[in-house]
Design a protein around this motif. Structure first.
Motif, PDB file in Angstrom:
ATOM      1  N   PHE A 139      -2.883  11.428  -1.188  1.00 21.21           N
ATOM      2  CA  PHE A 139      -3.386  10.330  -1.991  1.00 21.21           C
ATOM      3  C   PHE A 139      -2.987   9.026  -1.299  1.00 21.21           C
ATOM      4  O   PHE A 139      -1.966   8.958  -0.602  1.00 21.21           O
ATOM      5  CB  PHE A 139      -2.773  10.349  -3.396  1.00 21.21           C
ATOM      6  CG  PHE A 139      -3.107  11.577  -4.208  1.00 21.21           C
ATOM      7  CD1 PHE A 139      -4.397  12.049  -4.285  1.00 21.21           C
ATOM      8  CD2 PHE A 139      -2.119  12.240  -4.903  1.00 21.21           C
ATOM      9  CE1 PHE A 139      -4.714  13.158  -5.041  1.00 21.21           C
ATOM     10  CE2 PHE A 139      -2.416  13.354  -5.677  1.00 21.21           C
ATOM     11  CZ  PHE A 139      -3.719  13.818  -5.744  1.00 21.21           C
ATOM     12  N   TYR A 140      -3.786   7.998  -1.510  1.00 16.02           N
ATOM     13  CA  TYR A 140      -3.421   6.687  -0.969  1.00 16.02           C
ATOM     14  C   TYR A 140      -3.814   5.617  -1.974  1.00 16.02           C
ATOM     15  O   TYR A 140      -4.678   5.827  -2.841  1.00 16.02           O
ATOM     16  CB  TYR A 140      -4.096   6.432   0.388  1.00 16.02           C
ATOM     17  CG  TYR A 140      -5.603   6.290   0.329  1.00 16.02           C
ATOM     18  CD1 TYR A 140      -6.195   5.047   0.148  1.00 16.02           C
ATOM     19  CD2 TYR A 140      -6.431   7.404   0.445  1.00 16.02           C
ATOM     20  CE1 TYR A 140      -7.575   4.918   0.097  1.00 16.02           C
ATOM     21  CE2 TYR A 140      -7.806   7.295   0.389  1.00 16.02           C
ATOM     22  CZ  TYR A 140      -8.374   6.043   0.219  1.00 16.02           C
ATOM     23  OH  TYR A 140      -9.748   5.918   0.143  1.00 16.02           O
ATOM     24  N   GLY A 141      -3.154   4.471  -1.870  1.00 11.78           N
ATOM     25  CA  GLY A 141      -3.435   3.393  -2.807  1.00 11.78           C
ATOM     26  C   GLY A 141      -3.214   2.025  -2.207  1.00 11.78           C
ATOM     27  O   GLY A 141      -2.466   1.872  -1.226  1.00 11.78           O
ATOM     28  N   CYS A 143       0.856  -1.183   0.000  1.00 12.76           N
ATOM     29  CA  CYS A 143       0.000   0.000   0.000  1.00 12.76           C
ATOM     30  C   CYS A 143       0.897   1.239   0.000  1.00 12.76           C
ATOM     31  O   CYS A 143       2.097   1.146   0.280  1.00 12.76           O
ATOM     32  CB  CYS A 143      -0.884   0.013   1.239  1.00 12.76           C
ATOM     33  SG  CYS A 143      -1.960  -1.427   1.432  1.00 12.76           S
ATOM     34  N   VAL A 163      -6.664   3.646  -6.069  1.00 10.05           N
ATOM     35  CA  VAL A 163      -5.958   4.865  -5.690  1.00 10.05           C
ATOM     36  C   VAL A 163      -6.994   5.970  -5.528  1.00 10.05           C
ATOM     37  O   VAL A 163      -7.813   6.195  -6.430  1.00 10.05           O
ATOM     38  CB  VAL A 163      -4.905   5.292  -6.736  1.00 10.05           C
ATOM     39  CG1 VAL A 163      -4.133   6.511  -6.246  1.00 10.05           C
ATOM     40  CG2 VAL A 163      -3.940   4.141  -7.040  1.00 10.05           C
ATOM     41  N   LEU A 218      -1.147  10.272 -11.087  1.00  9.57           N
ATOM     42  CA  LEU A 218      -0.755   8.942 -11.543  1.00  9.57           C
ATOM     43  C   LEU A 218       0.063   9.011 -12.829  1.00  9.57           C
ATOM     44  O   LEU A 218       0.998   8.231 -13.016  1.00  9.57           O
ATOM     45  CB  LEU A 218      -1.997   8.074 -11.739  1.00  9.57           C
ATOM     46  CG  LEU A 218      -2.751   7.700 -10.453  1.00  9.57           C
ATOM     47  CD1 LEU A 218      -4.034   6.966 -10.775  1.00  9.57           C
ATOM     48  CD2 LEU A 218      -1.881   6.860  -9.528  1.00  9.57           C
ATOM     49  N   LEU A 220      -6.236  13.059  -9.379  1.00  4.27           N
ATOM     50  CA  LEU A 220      -5.682  11.709  -9.333  1.00  4.27           C
ATOM     51  C   LEU A 220      -5.046  11.327 -10.664  1.00  4.27           C
ATOM     52  O   LEU A 220      -3.945  10.768 -10.704  1.00  4.27           O
ATOM     53  CB  LEU A 220      -6.782  10.713  -8.973  1.00  4.27           C
ATOM     54  CG  LEU A 220      -7.198  10.641  -7.508  1.00  4.27           C
ATOM     55  CD1 LEU A 220      -8.546   9.950  -7.358  1.00  4.27           C
ATOM     56  CD2 LEU A 220      -6.134   9.921  -6.684  1.00  4.27           C
TER      57      LEU A 220
END
Length: 387
Positions: free
Chosen positions: A256-258, A243, A270, A301, A297
């Motif tokens: 942001f998180y994924g 993660c 994400v 990315l 996003l």
């Protein structure tokens, strides 16, 4: 109307916090769990296949709680004989001058959490599919991973029933009458108990209005995006991809998180840790895409995760219920001590639900809480009493 008067405790809201609270209570108390929607549902904050679990926090109080949370998640797995947690690690990516990034590093070090600080050479060797800007540093919380969210919620509710608990779903609460016995009226019946716990997520203030209280809670509609891997498996959980949490010191207000591709084959989750103000009853009203959050996003990315198609393949929705300081509310009602409130989990509460449920159950039965709850008191905010 059916009148039920022999419950020790009632919990309103069968998301992860309410279900864990009811689970703890049911081991020693006759407990009723109420939800306005038929279970399972995807209207609140606890649905979906996965959530991140981590000890990497900028505030030590949460890292302390997470030590027991890991133990209680493991206990739940053993009780139900089901896998709920998978260790992947968590990359925390940010600039050294960012105070929040430094706080996360310090918290991990101070609490002796297994971690690594990655040099740029180490990083590019281990994670070649991430294009990390030169000014960005990387640390790895080795204890982190994913929780299987829907599975965890169902497991809790199944065990709650096994321990003698009662679930009434598809019943909307329309009245709450405080007293030595709290009376809860739903669209189907009237239920009474010695104590009431309200864990209703984005509907919390709508329920609290029934007992003369309004808290400074903001409900947000969050866009949950899944992005297609150009080469399947590039960011896959089966390939050991972790993660990540991408922190920003100035460019964005939120991070942001994924999570590695897992729940949808070939798609990586994400998301932007923010959203638009929304009434929870109007969450699914159509709006024009792409939204600003999706554009943010996509741009991110394209620059840092070039192995993903910068157009989302799947878009889903979730709700956050935020407090002004993004810390939880875990407290008694200011005027009715047998009404307990768990609210404002601000998009980071799922992993902490085992301890949240434990302390809410302790408040409910009049037991001294296992943790210092001063950071979570209602009186840290100004609030409206409607009495």
């Amino acid at each position: 109307m059916v009148v039920v008067s022999d419950f020790d405790a009632i919990v309103i809201g069968a998301g992860i916090q309410g279900s864990y609270t009811a689970y703890h209570l049911s081991k020693n108390s006759k407990t009723l769990l109420i939800d306005q929607f038929a279970l399972p549902h995807s209207r609140g904050s606890s649905h979906g296949q996965t959530r991140i679990i981590r000890k990497a926090y900028s505030k030590t109080c949460y890292t302390h709680m997470m030590t027991e949370c890991y133990q209680l998640w493991k206990q739940l797995e053993a009780e139900a004989n089901v896998e709920l947690f998978r260790q992947t690690g968590l990359l925390v990516l940010g600039q050294e001058e960012d105070p929040d990034f430094q706080c996360v590093k310090s918290t991990l070090v101070d609490n002796k959490v297994p971690m690594m600080t990655l040099t740029s050479a180490d990083f590019s060797t281990r994670f070649p599919a991430i294009r990390l800007p030169k000014e960005v540093s990387a640390i790895l919380d080795e204890t982190a991973g994913i929780l299987y969210a829907d599975r965890a919620l169902k497991t809790l509710q199944d065990l709650f029933r096994r321990f003698g608990g009662t679930i009434r779903d598809g019943e909307k609460v329309v009245e709450i009458h405080p007293g030595s016995l709290v009376a809860v009226t739903t669209t189907t019946g009237i239920y009474r108990a010695k104590s009431l716990v309200i864990t209703a997520g984005p509907w919390t203030n709508k329920l609290l209005n029934l007992v003369g209280l309004q808290l400074p809670l903001k409900t947000l509609r969050i866009i949950v995006c899944y992005w297609k891997e150009k080469v399947p498996g590039t960011y896959g959980i089966s390939k050991g991809f972790p993660c990540f949490l991408r922190m920003f010191s100035s460019a964005f207000q939120h991070h942001f998180y994924g999570l590695p591709s897992n729940e949808y084959p070939g798609l990586m989750k994400v998301c932007y840790h923010n959203g638009n103000d929304s009434d929870p009853d109007e969450r699914d009203i159509a709006f024009r895409l792409p939204s600003q959050d999706v554009n943010l996003l996509s741009d991110f990315l394209s620059k840092e995760f070039p192995g993903l198609d910068p157009k989302p393949a799947v878009i889903e929705y979730c709700m956050y219920t935020n407090t002004p300081d993004l810390d939880f509310i875990l407290d008694h009602h200011p005027d009715h001590r047998n009404i307990i409130i768990g609210a404002g989990f601000s998009g980071h509460g799922f992993k902490l639900a085992p301890v949240v449920g434990k302390v809410l159950s302790e408040l409910c039965i009049g037991k001294k809480p296992s943790y210092d709850l001063s950071p979570f008191k209602i009186h840290r905010f100004s609030f409206k009493s409607l009495l």
